[in-house]
Design a protein around this motif. Structure first.
Motif, PDB file in Angstrom:
ATOM      1  N   PHE A   1      49.138 -47.121  -8.361  1.00 54.72           N
ATOM      2  CA  PHE A   1      49.930 -47.694  -7.279  1.00 54.72           C
ATOM      3  C   PHE A   1      50.197 -49.177  -7.500  1.00 54.72           C
ATOM      4  O   PHE A   1      51.037 -49.771  -6.828  1.00 54.72           O
ATOM      5  N   GLU A   2      49.493 -49.788  -8.464  1.00 56.31           N
ATOM      6  CA  GLU A   2      49.666 -51.219  -8.752  1.00 56.31           C
ATOM      7  C   GLU A   2      50.915 -51.521  -9.583  1.00 56.31           C
ATOM      8  O   GLU A   2      51.263 -52.687  -9.785  1.00 56.31           O
ATOM      9  N   ALA A   3      51.590 -50.485 -10.076  1.00 58.13           N
ATOM     10  CA  ALA A   3      52.642 -50.669 -11.084  1.00 58.13           C
ATOM     11  C   ALA A   3      53.733 -51.635 -10.640  1.00 58.13           C
ATOM     12  O   ALA A   3      54.172 -52.490 -11.421  1.00 58.13           O
ATOM     13  N   ARG A   4      54.204 -51.517  -9.403  1.00 61.20           N
ATOM     14  CA  ARG A   4      55.323 -52.360  -8.954  1.00 61.20           C
ATOM     15  C   ARG A   4      54.936 -53.839  -8.964  1.00 61.20           C
ATOM     16  O   ARG A   4      55.721 -54.695  -9.365  1.00 61.20           O
ATOM     17  N   TRP A   5      53.707 -54.135  -8.537  1.00 58.95           N
ATOM     18  CA  TRP A   5      53.271 -55.528  -8.516  1.00 58.95           C
ATOM     19  C   TRP A   5      52.999 -56.048  -9.924  1.00 58.95           C
ATOM     20  O   TRP A   5      53.284 -57.217 -10.220  1.00 58.95           O
ATOM     21  N   LEU A   6      52.474 -55.204 -10.797  1.00 59.51           N
ATOM     22  CA  LEU A   6      52.286 -55.626 -12.175  1.00 59.51           C
ATOM     23  C   LEU A   6      53.622 -55.919 -12.848  1.00 59.51           C
ATOM     24  O   LEU A   6      53.752 -56.884 -13.611  1.00 59.51           O
ATOM     25  N   ALA A   7      54.619 -55.108 -12.552  1.00 57.31           N
ATOM     26  CA  ALA A   7      55.949 -55.356 -13.112  1.00 57.31           C
ATOM     27  C   ALA A   7      56.512 -56.675 -12.590  1.00 57.31           C
ATOM     28  O   ALA A   7      57.139 -57.439 -13.353  1.00 57.31           O
TER      29      ALA A   7
END
Length: 217
Positions: free
Chosen positions: A45-51
């Motif tokens: 679920f962290e993907a968007r913030w990591l991007a």
């Protein structure tokens, strides 16, 4: 602030703050490294913030994963995206798992409260780690993090939606969490030569995490 834990949390309880707190927190992760890693969500679920974090970094830039744990999933994603990663964690047992996965990786044991590395980084991420510090420790730590960033460097940490101290659990053991208010974070970042670039409380698309981002001026 009931979603500040790196694993499933019980409802907020009484803060544990006392002088032995850092060692107690470290000891919990030492005891439960394998279980924590096994139960750590892989839903990513962290993907968007990591991007969002990565888009302002140079290609192949140097990134510090502060409180990297076993390296999954944050370090793994950063390595996969081609960043030169340094992982720092207080718990040696967590680093042992990361070293098994990436034997050639740059994994170092250390306490973020006293961070003093020779390198400067393009980005620092502290996902489900920075909030284990007390409010005063967080205020003192932010200038240290700023010193480890080059101009234009990006900081991303998970915090709480408002000022307070609560408890969560790791494998059934209690751990301490704390947060400043968004205004206090903004002021602390400004004193450290940074600017708050994003803050979102209880993001429903990120398992209820609250995310703070800053940029080095």
């Amino acid at each position: 602030m009931d979603r500040m834990s790196g694993s499933q949390s019980d409802p907020p309880g009484t803060a544990l703050g006392h002088p032995g707190l850092p060692e107690e927190t470290r000891a919990v992760y030492e005891r439960h490294a394998e279980g924590f890693d096994r139960h750590r969500s892989r839903a990513f679920f962290e993907a968007r913030w990591l991007a969002r974090f990565a888009r302002d970094l140079p290609r192949g830039g140097r990134v510090l994963d502060l409180g990297c744990g076993s390296g999954q999933p944050i370090s793994a994603w950063l390595i996969g995206e081609g960043f030169r990663l340094t992982g720092v964690d207080y718990a040696g047992a967590m680093l042992d798992i990361a070293r098994r996965r990436w034997p050639d990786g740059d994994w170092r044991q250390g306490d973020m409260r006293f961070l003093d590395l020779p390198e400067r980084f393009d980005g620092i991420v502290g996902w489900n780690s920075f909030f284990h510090l007390t409010p005063d420790e967080q205020r003192a730590c932010l200038p240290r993090l700023a010193k480890h960033l080059g101009p234009g460097g990006v900081l991303m940490v998970t915090v709480g939606p408002m000022a307070g101290e609560v408890t969560g659990t790791v494998q059934g053991e209690t751990v301490y969490h704390a947060s400043l208010s968004p205004a206090d974070y903004a002021a602390s970042l400004e004193k450290a030569g940074m600017r708050m670039s994003a803050f979102l409380a209880d993001d429903p698309d990120c398992a209820g995490h609250s995310i703070l981002m800053g940029i080095k001026l």
